[in-house]
Design a protein around this motif. Structure first.
Motif, PDB file in Angstrom:
ATOM      1  N   THR A 135       0.815  -1.230   0.000  1.00 60.67           N
ATOM      2  CA  THR A 135       0.000   0.000   0.000  1.00 60.67           C
ATOM      3  C   THR A 135       0.839   1.267   0.000  1.00 60.67           C
ATOM      4  OG1 THR A 135      -0.092  -0.084   2.416  1.00 60.67           O
ATOM      5  CG2 THR A 135      -1.882  -1.155   1.185  1.00 60.67           C
ATOM      6  N   THR A 136       2.157   1.169   0.078  1.00 63.58           N
ATOM      7  CA  THR A 136       2.979   2.404   0.078  1.00 63.58           C
ATOM      8  C   THR A 136       2.895   3.079  -1.289  1.00 63.58           C
ATOM      9  OG1 THR A 136       4.497   1.441   1.663  1.00 63.58           O
ATOM     10  CG2 THR A 136       5.296   3.325   0.383  1.00 63.58           C
ATOM     11  N   PRO A 137       2.432   4.356  -1.333  1.00 60.19           N
ATOM     12  CA  PRO A 137       2.322   5.023  -2.642  1.00 60.19           C
ATOM     13  C   PRO A 137       3.699   5.273  -3.230  1.00 60.19           C
ATOM     14  CG  PRO A 137       1.942   6.592  -0.872  1.00 60.19           C
ATOM     15  CD  PRO A 137       2.028   5.228  -0.225  1.00 60.19           C
ATOM     16  N   ILE A 138       3.753   5.216  -4.509  1.00 61.40           N
ATOM     17  CA  ILE A 138       4.998   5.468  -5.240  1.00 61.40           C
ATOM     18  C   ILE A 138       4.924   6.868  -5.841  1.00 61.40           C
ATOM     19  CG2 ILE A 138       6.454   4.723  -7.153  1.00 61.40           C
ATOM     20  CD1 ILE A 138       5.353   1.906  -6.731  1.00 61.40           C
ATOM     21  N   SER A 139       5.875   7.695  -5.487  1.00 63.99           N
ATOM     22  CA  SER A 139       5.920   9.079  -6.017  1.00 63.99           C
ATOM     23  C   SER A 139       7.099   9.186  -6.955  1.00 63.99           C
ATOM     24  CB  SER A 139       6.058  10.086  -4.868  1.00 63.99           C
ATOM     25  OG  SER A 139       7.227   9.821  -4.125  1.00 63.99           O
ATOM     26  N   TRP A 140       6.827   9.756  -8.103  1.00 60.51           N
ATOM     27  CA  TRP A 140       7.873   9.934  -9.103  1.00 60.51           C
ATOM     28  C   TRP A 140       8.612  11.244  -8.858  1.00 60.51           C
ATOM     29  CZ3 TRP A 140       8.873   5.924 -12.204  1.00 60.51           C
ATOM     30  CH2 TRP A 140       7.884   4.961 -12.363  1.00 60.51           C
ATOM     31  N   ILE A 141       9.894  11.190  -8.901  1.00 53.54           N
ATOM     32  CA  ILE A 141      10.729  12.388  -8.701  1.00 53.54           C
ATOM     33  C   ILE A 141      10.925  13.062 -10.052  1.00 53.54           C
ATOM     34  CG2 ILE A 141      12.970  13.249  -7.936  1.00 53.54           C
ATOM     35  CD1 ILE A 141      13.136  10.849  -6.074  1.00 53.54           C
ATOM     36  N   THR A 142      10.374  14.256 -10.123  1.00 55.91           N
ATOM     37  CA  THR A 142      10.517  14.998 -11.391  1.00 55.91           C
ATOM     38  C   THR A 142      11.815  15.798 -11.356  1.00 55.91           C
ATOM     39  OG1 THR A 142       9.283  16.841 -10.423  1.00 55.91           O
ATOM     40  CG2 THR A 142       8.035  15.214 -11.664  1.00 55.91           C
ATOM     41  N   PRO A 143      12.572  15.770 -12.414  1.00 52.96           N
ATOM     42  CA  PRO A 143      13.839  16.539 -12.425  1.00 52.96           C
ATOM     43  C   PRO A 143      13.575  18.040 -12.388  1.00 52.96           C
ATOM     44  CG  PRO A 143      13.350  15.668 -14.604  1.00 52.96           C
ATOM     45  CD  PRO A 143      12.319  15.072 -13.673  1.00 52.96           C
ATOM     46  N   LYS A 144      14.434  18.748 -11.674  1.00 54.88           N
ATOM     47  CA  LYS A 144      14.312  20.200 -11.580  1.00 54.88           C
ATOM     48  C   LYS A 144      14.680  20.847 -12.914  1.00 54.88           C
ATOM     49  CE  LYS A 144      15.376  20.468  -6.650  1.00 54.88           C
ATOM     50  NZ  LYS A 144      16.269  21.072  -5.626  1.00 54.88           N
ATOM     51  N   LYS A 145      13.933  21.919 -13.176  1.00 53.34           N
ATOM     52  CA  LYS A 145      14.230  22.655 -14.395  1.00 53.34           C
ATOM     53  C   LYS A 145      15.565  23.400 -14.253  1.00 53.34           C
ATOM     54  CE  LYS A 145       9.398  23.413 -15.679  1.00 53.34           C
ATOM     55  NZ  LYS A 145       8.373  24.419 -16.029  1.00 53.34           N
ATOM     56  N   GLU A 146      16.326  23.336 -15.275  1.00 51.97           N
ATOM     57  CA  GLU A 146      17.613  24.031 -15.258  1.00 51.97           C
ATOM     58  C   GLU A 146      17.395  25.539 -15.399  1.00 51.97           C
ATOM     59  OE1 GLU A 146      20.164  22.506 -18.206  1.00 51.97           O
ATOM     60  OE2 GLU A 146      20.279  20.479 -17.350  1.00 51.97           O
ATOM     61  N   VAL A 147      17.963  26.260 -14.454  1.00 49.29           N
ATOM     62  CA  VAL A 147      17.856  27.730 -14.483  1.00 49.29           C
ATOM     63  C   VAL A 147      18.904  28.264 -15.443  1.00 49.29           C
ATOM     64  CG1 VAL A 147      17.955  29.839 -13.116  1.00 49.29           C
ATOM     65  CG2 VAL A 147      17.052  27.732 -12.104  1.00 49.29           C
ATOM     66  N   PRO A 148      18.491  29.046 -16.424  1.00 52.96           N
ATOM     67  CA  PRO A 148      19.506  29.566 -17.372  1.00 52.96           C
ATOM     68  C   PRO A 148      20.456  30.509 -16.647  1.00 52.96           C
ATOM     69  CG  PRO A 148      17.395  30.664 -17.703  1.00 52.96           C
ATOM     70  CD  PRO A 148      17.142  29.533 -16.744  1.00 52.96           C
ATOM     71  N   PRO A 149      21.720  30.494 -17.013  1.00 55.06           N
ATOM     72  CA  PRO A 149      22.688  31.404 -16.369  1.00 55.06           C
ATOM     73  C   PRO A 149      22.345  32.854 -16.654  1.00 55.06           C
ATOM     74  CG  PRO A 149      23.647  30.393 -18.330  1.00 55.06           C
ATOM     75  CD  PRO A 149      22.322  29.719 -18.097  1.00 55.06           C
ATOM     76  N   PRO A 150      22.690  33.778 -15.728  1.00 56.05           N
ATOM     77  CA  PRO A 150      22.397  35.199 -15.953  1.00 56.05           C
ATOM     78  C   PRO A 150      23.169  35.715 -17.162  1.00 56.05           C
ATOM     79  CG  PRO A 150      23.865  34.922 -14.073  1.00 56.05           C
ATOM     80  CD  PRO A 150      23.405  33.568 -14.474  1.00 56.05           C
ATOM     81  N   PRO A 151      22.620  36.729 -17.829  1.00 60.93           N
ATOM     82  CA  PRO A 151      23.334  37.275 -19.001  1.00 60.93           C
ATOM     83  C   PRO A 151      24.656  37.901 -18.594  1.00 60.93           C
ATOM     84  CG  PRO A 151      21.510  38.697 -18.367  1.00 60.93           C
ATOM     85  CD  PRO A 151      21.373  37.440 -17.563  1.00 60.93           C
ATOM     86  N   ARG A 152      25.602  37.779 -19.430  1.00 60.42           N
ATOM     87  CA  ARG A 152      26.940  38.313 -19.162  1.00 60.42           C
ATOM     88  C   ARG A 152      26.927  39.834 -19.240  1.00 60.42           C
ATOM     89  NH1 ARG A 152      32.457  36.757 -22.516  1.00 60.42           N
ATOM     90  NH2 ARG A 152      33.902  37.957 -21.201  1.00 60.42           N
ATOM     91  N   ILE A 153      27.504  40.439 -18.230  1.00 61.58           N
ATOM     92  CA  ILE A 153      27.545  41.905 -18.161  1.00 61.58           C
ATOM     93  C   ILE A 153      28.877  42.366 -18.716  1.00 61.58           C
ATOM     94  CG2 ILE A 153      27.451  43.919 -16.660  1.00 61.58           C
ATOM     95  CD1 ILE A 153      25.800  42.257 -14.723  1.00 61.58           C
ATOM     96  N   GLU A 154      28.818  43.200 -19.709  1.00 63.53           N
ATOM     97  CA  GLU A 154      30.029  43.751 -20.292  1.00 63.53           C
ATOM     98  C   GLU A 154      30.328  45.097 -19.660  1.00 63.53           C
ATOM     99  OE1 GLU A 154      29.658  43.956 -24.475  1.00 63.53           O
ATOM    100  OE2 GLU A 154      29.437  41.791 -24.760  1.00 63.53           O
ATOM    101  N   LEU A 155      31.499  45.206 -19.087  1.00 63.55           N
ATOM    102  CA  LEU A 155      31.919  46.438 -18.442  1.00 63.55           C
ATOM    103  C   LEU A 155      32.648  47.299 -19.460  1.00 63.55           C
ATOM    104  CD1 LEU A 155      33.229  45.034 -15.048  1.00 63.55           C
ATOM    105  CD2 LEU A 155      30.983  45.976 -15.566  1.00 63.55           C
ATOM    106  N   LYS A 156      32.137  48.483 -19.658  1.00 65.92           N
ATOM    107  CA  LYS A 156      32.769  49.432 -20.569  1.00 65.92           C
ATOM    108  C   LYS A 156      33.540  50.488 -19.787  1.00 65.92           C
ATOM    109  CE  LYS A 156      29.317  48.909 -24.229  1.00 65.92           C
ATOM    110  NZ  LYS A 156      28.374  49.626 -25.124  1.00 65.92           N
ATOM    111  N   LYS A 157      34.646  50.849 -20.298  1.00 68.62           N
ATOM    112  CA  LYS A 157      35.489  51.845 -19.645  1.00 68.62           C
ATOM    113  C   LYS A 157      34.809  53.204 -19.691  1.00 68.62           C
ATOM    114  CE  LYS A 157      40.159  53.763 -19.618  1.00 68.62           C
ATOM    115  NZ  LYS A 157      41.484  53.782 -20.302  1.00 68.62           N
ATOM    116  N   LEU A 158      34.748  53.829 -18.519  1.00 71.49           N
ATOM    117  CA  LEU A 158      34.139  55.140 -18.420  1.00 71.49           C
ATOM    118  C   LEU A 158      35.038  56.177 -19.070  1.00 71.49           C
ATOM    119  CD1 LEU A 158      31.847  56.919 -17.313  1.00 71.49           C
ATOM    120  CD2 LEU A 158      33.152  57.137 -15.200  1.00 71.49           C
ATOM    121  N   VAL A 159      34.467  56.888 -19.990  1.00 74.51           N
ATOM    122  CA  VAL A 159      35.227  57.935 -20.690  1.00 74.51           C
ATOM    123  C   VAL A 159      35.090  59.229 -19.913  1.00 74.51           C
ATOM    124  CG1 VAL A 159      35.495  59.196 -22.847  1.00 74.51           C
ATOM    125  CG2 VAL A 159      34.807  56.784 -22.880  1.00 74.51           C
ATOM    126  N   GLU A 160      36.187  59.668 -19.354  1.00 74.51           N
ATOM    127  CA  GLU A 160      36.165  60.901 -18.574  1.00 74.51           C
ATOM    128  C   GLU A 160      36.154  62.096 -19.515  1.00 74.51           C
ATOM    129  OE1 GLU A 160      39.432  60.934 -15.969  1.00 74.51           O
ATOM    130  OE2 GLU A 160      38.769  59.176 -14.806  1.00 74.51           O
TER     131      GLU A 160
END
Length: 219
Positions: free
Chosen positions: A53-78
């Motif tokens: 009688t023990t219920p069987i629960s299926w383990i659903t795989p976690k959704k992969e979180v996409p990596p954050p977008p890459r931040i490009e640092l630009k040199k500040l022009v004085e």
């Protein structure tokens, strides 16, 4: 009766006894085993029911979180800074000395023309440079210099306050004799008085070039 005929009845009876004893032993062992298994039967049934009688629960795989977008640092022009031109202080010409002979026998004092030429400088930041008029110019020939026949001209740079009083004296050009330079500096600092420099109608501190001449021919 022979020995062979006697051997048969002797061995036939013990075999039956042995078989009967073994049968009894097997029966007792089975009875003991059944007695031991009877209390455990309900527990096995419960465990089996739990497993079923023990219920069987299926383990659903976690959704992969996409990596954050890459931040490009630009040199500040004085922003380019435009340098402000600094005012260049023009050297003030030394006015030709005017000899004023005193009546009490002291050496002549050199008096510059009473003209004021202050440069365009902020009066609150630093003393200006000016040509100042004189109020009093007492000057005595040093006795030791007179005895040694020393003479010459000393160019002094004098800091004059708002009241016309000397606050500092620096030898800008030597006469060639330390005795005359020191005497001129001490006498101007202690006894001379000037007209203060005026900027925008206001008396200010100023540096002035003061020529002091020791001349034996003027005694």
């Amino acid at each position: 009766m022979s020995s062979a005929s006697l051997a048969v009845p002797r061995h036939a009876r013990p075999d039956q006894v042995r078989i009967a004893a073994m049968s009894v032993a097997i029966a007792l062992n089975l009875a003991a085993l059944l007695a031991l298994m009877r209390p455990m039967a309900p527990q096995w049934a419960v465990q089996a029911q739990r497993i079923i009688t023990t219920p069987i629960s299926w383990i659903t795989p976690k959704k992969e979180v996409p990596p954050p977008p890459r931040i490009e640092l630009k040199k500040l022009v004085e922003p380019k800074t435009v340098p402000h031109p600094q005012p260049i202080a023009q050297p003030l010409p030394v006015a030709p000395p005017v000899v004023n002979t005193s009546d009490d026998g002291t050496a002549p004092a050199v008096v510059a023309p009473p003209t004021i030429a202050p440069p365009a400088v902020d009066v609150t930041s630093a003393p200006v440079e000016a040509t100042l008029a004189y109020r009093a110019t007492p000057l005595k020939y040093p006795p030791q210099a007179l005895h040694s026949r020393l003479q010459g001209q000393v160019i002094l740079k004098v800091l004059v306050d708002e009241n016309g009083m000397p606050q500092d004296v620096v030898v800008e050009q030597s006469s060639g004799y330390t005795l005359l330079d020191r005497s001129a500096r001490e006498q101007v600092l202690k006894g001379w008085k000037f007209e203060p420099a005026m900027v925008n109608g206001r008396a200010v501190r100023a540096w002035a070039r003061v020529p002091v001449t020791f001349n034996l021919n003027e005694l």
